[in-house]
Design a protein around this motif. Structure first.
Motif, PDB file in Angstrom:
ATOM      1  N   GLY A 129       0.900  -1.274   0.203  1.00 53.86           N
ATOM      2  CA  GLY A 129      -0.056  -0.086   0.083  1.00 53.86           C
ATOM      3  C   GLY A 129       0.830   1.367  -0.035  1.00 53.86           C
ATOM      4  O   GLY A 129       0.356   2.258  -0.013  1.00 53.86           O
ATOM      5  N   TYR A 130       2.047   1.266   0.161  1.00 54.32           N
ATOM      6  CA  TYR A 130       2.903   2.298  -0.315  1.00 54.32           C
ATOM      7  C   TYR A 130       3.068   2.947  -1.677  1.00 54.32           C
ATOM      8  O   TYR A 130       3.999   2.870  -2.214  1.00 54.32           O
ATOM      9  N   SER A 131       1.663   2.911  -2.198  1.00 51.97           N
ATOM     10  CA  SER A 131       1.807   3.320  -3.638  1.00 51.97           C
ATOM     11  C   SER A 131       0.379   3.926  -3.869  1.00 51.97           C
ATOM     12  O   SER A 131      -0.527   4.182  -2.835  1.00 51.97           O
ATOM     13  N   GLN A 132       0.224   4.298  -5.251  1.00 54.90           N
ATOM     14  CA  GLN A 132      -1.085   5.251  -5.686  1.00 54.90           C
ATOM     15  C   GLN A 132      -2.225   4.293  -5.644  1.00 54.90           C
ATOM     16  O   GLN A 132      -3.310   4.811  -5.482  1.00 54.90           O
ATOM     17  N   SER A 133      -1.940   2.932  -6.118  1.00 54.66           N
ATOM     18  CA  SER A 133      -3.305   2.304  -6.314  1.00 54.66           C
ATOM     19  C   SER A 133      -2.941   0.494  -6.163  1.00 54.66           C
ATOM     20  O   SER A 133      -1.782   0.347  -6.229  1.00 54.66           O
ATOM     21  N   ILE A 134      -4.031  -0.182  -6.053  1.00 55.31           N
ATOM     22  CA  ILE A 134      -3.807  -1.555  -5.657  1.00 55.31           C
ATOM     23  C   ILE A 134      -5.026  -2.513  -6.380  1.00 55.31           C
ATOM     24  O   ILE A 134      -6.350  -1.883  -6.354  1.00 55.31           O
ATOM     25  N   VAL A 135      -4.834  -3.626  -6.631  1.00 51.43           N
ATOM     26  CA  VAL A 135      -5.760  -4.331  -7.379  1.00 51.43           C
ATOM     27  C   VAL A 135      -5.920  -5.581  -6.426  1.00 51.43           C
ATOM     28  O   VAL A 135      -5.021  -6.458  -6.136  1.00 51.43           O
ATOM     29  N   VAL A 136      -7.266  -5.847  -5.912  1.00 54.65           N
ATOM     30  CA  VAL A 136      -7.608  -6.824  -4.900  1.00 54.65           C
ATOM     31  C   VAL A 136      -8.773  -7.643  -5.507  1.00 54.65           C
ATOM     32  O   VAL A 136      -9.443  -7.058  -5.765  1.00 54.65           O
ATOM     33  N   ARG A 137      -8.655  -9.096  -5.183  1.00 46.80           N
ATOM     34  CA  ARG A 137      -9.889  -9.972  -5.345  1.00 46.80           C
ATOM     35  C   ARG A 137     -10.817  -9.297  -4.404  1.00 46.80           C
ATOM     36  O   ARG A 137     -10.679  -8.839  -3.362  1.00 46.80           O
TER      37      ARG A 137
END
Length: 349
Positions: A129-137
Motif C-alpha cells: 500500500g505504499y503506492s498510488q493504487s492496488i488491485v485486489v480480489r
C-alpha cells in the motif's frame, strides 16, 4: 497499470520512489485508489529482511484505505467511489477448512499476503500500500463504515483485527476481566476494543508514566509489572491477557494473574521464547498460553462495523510518504503514539 510507490531495494537501503506495474484487472477484482496506508512494525521487519525471506524490491503496506476506481465484470459487493479497505491478505484458496471457517490467514495452501507474497494465479510478486493504487480480489476488500475517519481507520486493518480476533474468540464482554501487556500500536487498540466490549480492562506496563494515556484509552486499572506488590494484588484475576510485546520476553510473571481457565494470548511476538514456560502454573487452574495471528476477512469486517458503531479509530500521526524512512527510525525507538499513517496524496506533490 503503471503505479508509483516507495520500495526498498535491499535490506540496507532506504525506501525510495519506485515505479512498477500492477497486474491486469480480472473479472473478480476491485481496483482501489489509495488514500491512506498505516505503517506497521511488520513493514519495517520485512523491509529490513529480519525474517530472512524478503523478496526485493519490496513495496510494504497492509493497512490500506482508499476509494474504488474500477470493478471487474463479476464484482457485486462494491461500486466505484466506495470507501474501502484492504488488510494483510489479498487472496487464499477459499476451499480448505480454515478458509471455509473464515480464517483465511491460516489457509492450508498458504495465504497470499498484500506484499512480499506471490499471486496464486500468475505467480507475480505482490506489492503493498505504499503506492498510488492496488488491485485486489473482491472477497478480500472490506467496507469502511460511514463516519469513521479514513486515516484513523487504516491501522484497524492490522493492529485492530490482531487484537479484536482473540477478544472475539474468547467471548470477551460485560463481566470479563482483560489485561493488556504493552502500550504500543497493538496495545492501545486492545485497550480501546476490550473496553468497548464491556470488559474491565487493565494495562500491564513497566513504566508508571504510561498511566495517563492508558486511562484515556480505556484502561480501568494500571499494574506496574516490575512491582511485586502490584503483581501479587492481581493474582487470579484475568480471563484473558493480550500480550502485545513484539520481542522475546519472559511471560511467567503474568501467569499467576490468570483466573481459573484463563488464557494468555501472544499477538506481538512470533519467535521462540528463551525463558521456558513454567508448566506448573498452567496445570494448576487449567490455564493456557496460546497465540493469535491477525484475523480473517469476516471478523475484520465485524471489527470495522463495531468500530463504526462505537466511533473507534487508532491514535495516529499522519506523515507524507517522503518521511517513511524517518518514521521507521522513530518506530524502532517506540517514538510514535500510536501509529504512523501515510497520506498518499503526498505522492502527487
Amino acid at each position: 497499470m503503471k503505479v508509483l510507490g516507495f520500495a526498498a531495494q535491499s535490506a540496507t537501503t532506504s525506501l525510495e520512489p519506485f515505479s512498477f506495474t500492477r497486474r491486469d484487472t480480472r473479472d473478480d477484482d476491485v481496483v482501489i485508489d489509495i488514500l491512506y496506508c498505516g505503517v506497521c512494525h511488520t513493514d519495517l521487519h520485512l523491509a529490513r529482511n529480519h525474517g530472512g525471506f524478503t523478496t526485493y524490491p519490496i513495496v510494504p503496506g497492509h493497512e490500506i484505505i482508499g476509494r474504488v476506481s474500477e470493478v471487474g465484470a463479476q464484482v457485486t459487493q462494491f461500486r466505484v467511489d466506495q470507501l474501502v479497505g484492504v488488510g494483510c491478505m489479498v487472496d487464499s484458496c477459499q476451499k480448505c477448512q480454515p478458509c471455509q471457517h473464515g480464517w483465511e490467514q491460516n489457509c492450508s495452501e498458504g495465504s497470499t499476503f498484500t506484499y512480499n507474497s506471490k499471486d496464486r494465479r500468475d505467480g507475480s510478486v505482490t506489492f503493498g500500500g505504499y503506492s498510488q493504487s492496488i488491485v485486489v480480489r473482491e472477497e478480500f476488500v472490506l467496507s469502511i463504515p460511514a463516519g469513521l475517519d479514513p486515516a484513523g481507520a487504516a491501522p484497524l486493518l492490522c493492529a485492530g483485527v490482531t487484537t479484536w480476533s482473540p477478544l472475539l474468540h474468547w467471548n470477551i464482554g460485560a463481566g470479563s476481566k482483560v489485561a493488556v501487556i504493552g502500550l504500543g500500536g497493538l496495545g492501545h487498540m486492545a485497550l480501546k476494543l476490550a473496553k468497548a466490549l464491556g470488559a474491565d480492562v487493565s494495562l500491564f506496563t513497566r513504566s508508571e508514566g504510561k498511566s495517563e494515556d492508558a486511562f484515556r484509552l480505556g484502561a480501568d486499572h494500571v499494574v506496574v509489572s516490575s512491582d511485586p506488590e502490584q503483581m501479587s494484588a492481581v493474582n487470579g484475576q484475568f480471563d484473558v491477557i493480550i500480550d502485545t510485546v513484539p520481542y522475546d520476553h519472559d511471560i511467567n510473571p503474568y501467569l499467576p494473574t490468570l483466573a481459573l481457565e484463563g488464557v494468555l494470548v501472544l499477538v506481538g511476538y512470533m519467535g521462540p521464547l528463551s525463558t521456558a514456560v513454567n508448566a506448573g502454573m498452567l496445570v494448576s487452574g487449567r490455564k493456557a498460553v496460546t497465540g493469535s495471528f491477525i484475523g480473517g476477512v469476516k471478523e475484520t469486517q465485524q471489527m470495522l462495523d463495531f468500530c463504526g458503531e462505537k466511533g473507534i479509530v487508532s491514535d495516529i500521526e499522519i506523515i507524507p510518504l517522503q518521511k517513511i524512512n524517518e518514521a521507521y527510525d522513530r518506530m524502532s525507538k517506540s517514538d510514535v503514539k500510536y501509529r504512523f499513517v501515510i497520506d498518499m496524496a503526498s505522492l502527487n506533490v
